[in-house]
Scaffold this motif. Sequence first.
Motif, short mmCIF file in Angstrom:
data_model
loop_
_atom_site.label_atom_id
_atom_site.label_comp_id
_atom_site.label_asym_id
_atom_site.label_seq_id
_atom_site.Cartn_x
_atom_site.Cartn_y
_atom_site.Cartn_z
N LEU A 88 0.85 -1.17 0.00
CA LEU A 88 0.00 0.00 0.00
C LEU A 88 0.89 1.23 0.00
O LEU A 88 1.97 1.22 0.58
CB LEU A 88 -0.89 0.01 1.24
N THR A 89 0.41 2.29 -0.62
CA THR A 89 1.16 3.54 -0.66
C THR A 89 0.45 4.58 0.19
O THR A 89 -0.69 4.95 -0.11
CB THR A 89 1.28 4.04 -2.12
N PRO A 90 1.10 5.07 1.26
CA PRO A 90 0.48 6.11 2.07
C PRO A 90 0.29 7.39 1.26
O PRO A 90 1.09 7.71 0.40
CB PRO A 90 1.50 6.35 3.19
N GLY A 91 -0.79 8.11 1.56
CA GLY A 91 -1.06 9.38 0.90
C GLY A 91 -1.68 10.35 1.88
O GLY A 91 -1.98 10.01 3.03
N PHE A 92 -1.90 11.59 1.43
CA PHE A 92 -2.50 12.59 2.29
C PHE A 92 -4.02 12.47 2.32
O PHE A 92 -4.69 13.09 3.13
CB PHE A 92 -2.08 14.00 1.86
N THR A 93 -4.57 11.65 1.42
CA THR A 93 -5.99 11.31 1.44
C THR A 93 -6.09 9.79 1.32
O THR A 93 -5.14 9.13 0.90
CB THR A 93 -6.76 11.96 0.28
N CYS A 94 -7.24 9.26 1.67
CA CYS A 94 -7.44 7.81 1.62
C CYS A 94 -7.68 7.36 0.18
O CYS A 94 -8.65 7.77 -0.44
CB CYS A 94 -8.63 7.42 2.49
N THR A 95 -6.78 6.55 -0.33
CA THR A 95 -6.96 5.90 -1.62
C THR A 95 -7.23 4.44 -1.31
O THR A 95 -6.30 3.67 -1.02
CB THR A 95 -5.72 6.05 -2.51
N ALA A 96 -8.50 4.08 -1.30
CA ALA A 96 -8.92 2.75 -0.84
C ALA A 96 -8.48 1.65 -1.80
O ALA A 96 -8.62 1.76 -3.01
CB ALA A 96 -10.43 2.72 -0.67
N THR A 97 -7.94 0.59 -1.22
CA THR A 97 -7.58 -0.61 -1.94
C THR A 97 -8.57 -1.69 -1.52
O THR A 97 -8.74 -1.95 -0.33
CB THR A 97 -6.14 -1.05 -1.59
N ALA A 98 -9.22 -2.31 -2.49
CA ALA A 98 -10.21 -3.36 -2.20
C ALA A 98 -9.50 -4.64 -1.78
O ALA A 98 -8.45 -4.99 -2.34
CB ALA A 98 -11.09 -3.62 -3.41
N GLY A 99 -10.06 -5.31 -0.79
CA GLY A 99 -9.49 -6.57 -0.32
C GLY A 99 -10.57 -7.56 0.05
O GLY A 99 -11.75 -7.22 0.14
N THR A 100 -10.16 -8.79 0.24
CA THR A 100 -11.07 -9.85 0.65
C THR A 100 -10.29 -10.89 1.45
O THR A 100 -9.09 -11.04 1.26
CB THR A 100 -11.75 -10.52 -0.55
N THR A 101 -10.98 -11.56 2.35
CA THR A 101 -10.37 -12.68 3.06
C THR A 101 -10.87 -14.01 2.52
O THR A 101 -10.59 -15.05 3.09
CB THR A 101 -10.65 -12.60 4.58
N SER A 102 -11.60 -13.96 1.43
CA SER A 102 -12.13 -15.18 0.82
C SER A 102 -10.99 -16.13 0.46
O SER A 102 -10.07 -15.77 -0.25
CB SER A 102 -12.93 -14.82 -0.43
N GLY A 103 -11.06 -17.33 0.99
CA GLY A 103 -10.04 -18.34 0.71
C GLY A 103 -8.80 -18.24 1.57
O GLY A 103 -7.91 -19.08 1.47
N ALA A 104 -8.71 -17.21 2.43
CA ALA A 104 -7.53 -17.04 3.27
C ALA A 104 -7.55 -18.03 4.43
O ALA A 104 -8.61 -18.49 4.86
CB ALA A 104 -7.48 -15.61 3.81
N THR A 105 -6.38 -18.36 4.93
CA THR A 105 -6.25 -19.24 6.10
C THR A 105 -5.43 -18.52 7.16
O THR A 105 -4.86 -17.47 6.92
CB THR A 105 -5.57 -20.56 5.72
N GLN A 106 -5.33 -19.11 8.33
CA GLN A 106 -4.62 -18.50 9.45
C GLN A 106 -3.12 -18.67 9.30
O GLN A 106 -2.62 -19.78 9.10
CB GLN A 106 -5.08 -19.13 10.76
N SER A 107 -2.37 -17.55 9.42
CA SER A 107 -0.92 -17.62 9.33
C SER A 107 -0.26 -17.63 10.70
O SER A 107 0.86 -18.10 10.84
CB SER A 107 -0.39 -16.44 8.51
N GLN A 108 -0.94 -17.09 11.71
CA GLN A 108 -0.45 -17.09 13.08
C GLN A 108 -1.62 -16.83 14.02
O GLN A 108 -2.70 -16.45 13.56
CB GLN A 108 0.66 -16.06 13.29
N VAL A 109 -1.42 -17.01 15.30
CA VAL A 109 -2.50 -16.81 16.25
C VAL A 109 -2.91 -15.34 16.28
O VAL A 109 -2.14 -14.46 15.91
CB VAL A 109 -2.12 -17.29 17.68
N ALA A 110 -4.13 -15.10 16.74
CA ALA A 110 -4.62 -13.73 16.84
C ALA A 110 -3.76 -12.93 17.81
O ALA A 110 -3.25 -13.45 18.79
CB ALA A 110 -6.07 -13.73 17.32
#
Length: 173
Positions: free
Chosen positions: A1-23
């Motif tokens: 992600l690239t920080p900016g002075f305004t929010c440039t939203a990047t779409a994401g999803t957790t569909s199909g994701a699995t756990q990489s480490q404990v919460a």
Amino acid sequence: LTPGFTCTATAGTTSGATQSQVAGPCGGNANDDVWYRFTAGAANQTITVVGTCATFNAVVEVYSGASCAALTYVNCANVTGAGGTETLALTGLIGGANYYIRIYDAGTCYAGCAGNSFTVCVVTPSNDLCANATTVVCGGSYSGCTLNTAACGFITGTGDIPTTTPCGTASTS
């Protein structure tokens, strides 16, 4: 992600994701985590995650480190419910350092929302007060523009005496 002075939203999803480490310390069920990386452009950055799916309850965790194999916990947020907006204001970051954002749905039920969708952005807060001044380090490179003035300028210079040049990128020495 690239920080900016305004929010440039990047779409994401957790569909199909699995756990990489404990919460992390903010809890939730981390069985569907996804990761993003950004390079801090300033000591203060704000991360915003908006659940675009009515059932998505975002947990946001931030870590620092040179690689995924050696991460150090920085901070997290999990204060809103499903479909809410999580905002995490970070301070004391190191400009130019990489930070990792972990996002997952706090719940276990995925019914009613294909893809567990969200948006994420990293914002560098505006800096118009002395109390929130960005620390400038020697050898750093900074981009910006003075807003609400007739002539847009940017401070650059060597030693202790800055000079004003047109908007753009400036380096310190």
